[in-house]
Motif scaffolding. Structure first.
Motif, mmCIF file in Angstrom:
data_model
loop_
_atom_site.group_PDB
_atom_site.id
_atom_site.type_symbol
_atom_site.label_atom_id
_atom_site.label_comp_id
_atom_site.label_asym_id
_atom_site.label_seq_id
_atom_site.Cartn_x
_atom_site.Cartn_y
_atom_site.Cartn_z
ATOM 1 N N UNK A 33 0.822 -1.205 0.000
ATOM 2 C CA UNK A 33 0.000 0.000 0.000
ATOM 3 C C UNK A 33 0.853 1.251 0.000
ATOM 4 N N UNK A 34 1.907 1.254 0.829
ATOM 5 C CA UNK A 34 2.806 2.410 0.886
ATOM 6 C C UNK A 34 3.554 2.588 -0.430
ATOM 7 N N UNK A 35 3.975 1.484 -1.033
ATOM 8 C CA UNK A 35 4.671 1.556 -2.315
ATOM 9 C C UNK A 35 3.774 2.145 -3.390
ATOM 10 N N UNK A 36 2.561 1.613 -3.510
ATOM 11 C CA UNK A 36 1.646 2.083 -4.542
ATOM 12 C C UNK A 36 1.269 3.540 -4.330
ATOM 13 N N UNK B 54 19.310 2.654 -1.622
ATOM 14 C CA UNK B 54 18.760 3.103 -0.345
ATOM 15 C C UNK B 54 19.392 2.290 0.790
ATOM 16 N N UNK B 55 19.522 2.922 1.950
ATOM 17 C CA UNK B 55 20.160 2.294 3.103
ATOM 18 C C UNK B 55 19.160 2.176 4.244
ATOM 19 N N UNK C 266 13.946 0.203 9.227
ATOM 20 C CA UNK C 266 13.138 0.921 8.253
ATOM 21 C C UNK C 266 13.479 0.506 6.829
ATOM 22 N N UNK C 267 12.453 0.132 6.107
ATOM 23 C CA UNK C 267 12.526 -0.104 4.663
ATOM 24 C C UNK C 267 11.750 1.050 4.033
ATOM 25 N N UNK C 268 12.424 2.032 3.452
ATOM 26 C CA UNK C 268 11.728 3.231 2.967
ATOM 27 C C UNK C 268 11.000 2.975 1.651
ATOM 28 N N UNK C 269 10.025 2.073 1.688
ATOM 29 C CA UNK C 269 9.401 1.604 0.449
ATOM 30 C C UNK C 269 8.621 2.716 -0.246
ATOM 31 N N UNK C 270 8.008 3.625 0.518
ATOM 32 C CA UNK C 270 7.276 4.712 -0.130
ATOM 33 C C UNK C 270 8.230 5.634 -0.873
ATOM 34 N N UNK C 271 9.371 5.939 -0.250
ATOM 35 C CA UNK C 271 10.368 6.780 -0.910
ATOM 36 C C UNK C 271 10.966 6.080 -2.121
ATOM 37 N N UNK C 272 11.147 4.758 -2.020
ATOM 38 C CA UNK C 272 11.664 4.009 -3.158
ATOM 39 C C UNK C 272 10.660 4.004 -4.305
ATOM 40 N N UNK C 273 9.363 3.911 -3.965
ATOM 41 C CA UNK C 273 8.336 3.997 -4.991
ATOM 42 C C UNK C 273 8.326 5.360 -5.662
#
Length: 332
Positions: free
Chosen positions: A75-78, A319-320, A289-296
């Motif tokens: 959901x955060x990624x999309x 990303x780190x 933290x996996x910054x999945x929204x920022x990666x998206x």
């Protein structure tokens, strides 16, 4: 229904100028653009998206492949991808792959067939060879959470091994030496990388992972429940449970409460991802933290920059992870 010809007459400009405004072409002055937009508004003119696509050879749509359509992670990624693209006037067509090779291939071929201008792929099951072949086609793409040798410039990645290392190192620094571990599915590279980081942190201190306290989970809450049950049934001491993601950690916390065990008094728990509800669990979950929204968002920016030549600011593909300290871990 108003036509482009009526807009042209009312605004006092050529059809070509109206077309440039509709297609967001920069070669129109602000004054002329305002006249055209005002005429469109007055007449209630709505551009025909199909006609726009034929004229510009662009569909202004980006295909997005995700493993699942539910859950806080995807959901955060999309959300990150869709918001970034919509702000640029682009639209998203979403398909799911369900972590199955055939389904992922079918979904990618569907998105290509829909004439998407580009693709954003969270592809777990298709082979590197399939993606390398895809890169030879005419549809550009970006891959999230995977590095494919030979097309690294298309890949946005997180250092999962380092994240796994950070989690276990943090617990070791708190005095823990006896670990249980619930991993994600072993066929998934991010699950293997996180466990490799865990083993590296242990090895630095001369520690090892007891095989009976190592359980393969499924990255879902049920996997965390099952993992804790297996670890408890082993009748071996452990003071810390490392989970391959937050969903499994939340399942383990729930199962611990059902067994009248207290987290972190009986054992500490750490997760991975920092999904939205990690801060609302009891106890609040310490995690990576996996910054999945920022990666998206970055995946969308790369598409906008490379496919549409839209300036999007600084771009990166690496990303780190970082530690998010909350209440589920204690000092021994």
């Amino acid at each position: 229904m108003a036509t482009i010809y009526e807009v042209s007459e009312l605004a006092g400009v050529s059809l070509a100028t109206v077309s440039r405004v509709v297609n967001k072409n920069a070669r129109v002055s602000d004054k002329t653009k305002e006249k055209v937009l005002n005429a469109m508004k007055e007449l209630g003119y709505k551009p025909n998206s199909i006609a726009q696509s034929l004229a510009s050879n662009r569909s202004n749509s980006i295909g997005l492949l995700v493993s699942e359509l539910h859950g806080p992670f995807f959901g955060a990624m999309m959300s990150g991808i869709e918001a970034e693209l919509r702000a640029a006037g682009k639209h998203t067509i979403i398909a799911s792959g369900h972590s199955d090779e055939k389904t992922e291939q079918d979904s990618i071929e569907f998105l290509v067939g829909r004439k998407c201008d580009a693709l954003i792929l969270h592809a777990e099951a298709v082979s590197d060879e399939f993606l390398l072949e895809l890169s030879k086609g005419t549809t550009p793409f970006v891959i999230i959470n995977r590095i494919v040798p030979g097309i690294e410039e298309h890949c946005i990645s997180l250092d999962n091994e380092h994240g796994g290392y950070l989690a276990t190192k943090y617990l070791i620094e708190k005095g823990h030496t006896q670990f249980a571990y619930v991993s994600g599915p072993n066929w998934k590279k991010d699950a293997r990388d996180r466990y490799a980081g865990h083993l590296r942190a242990l090895a630095e201190q001369g520690l090892t992972q007891h095989p009976k306290l190592l359980v393969e989970g499924n990255f879902q809450q049920s996997g965390g429940r099952y993992g804790l049950e297996q670890c408890l049934s082993a009748n071996l001491p452990f003071t810390a449970l490392v989970c391959g993601n937050d969903e499994m950690a939340s399942g383990a916390i729930t199962r611990a409460r059902e067994a009248d065990l207290s987290v972190p008094d009986d054992f500490s728990i750490i997760g991975f991802d920092n999904i939205i509800y990690a801060d609302y669990l009891f106890p609040k979950l310490t995690t990576i933290e996996y910054p999945v929204q920022k990666m998206g968002q970055m995946a969308a920016k790369l598409i906008l920059a490379n496919t549409y030549r839209i300036e999007t600011g600084e771009l990166t593909t690496e990303f780190t992870p970082r530690l998010i300290e909350r209440d589920s871990c204690v000092n021994l």
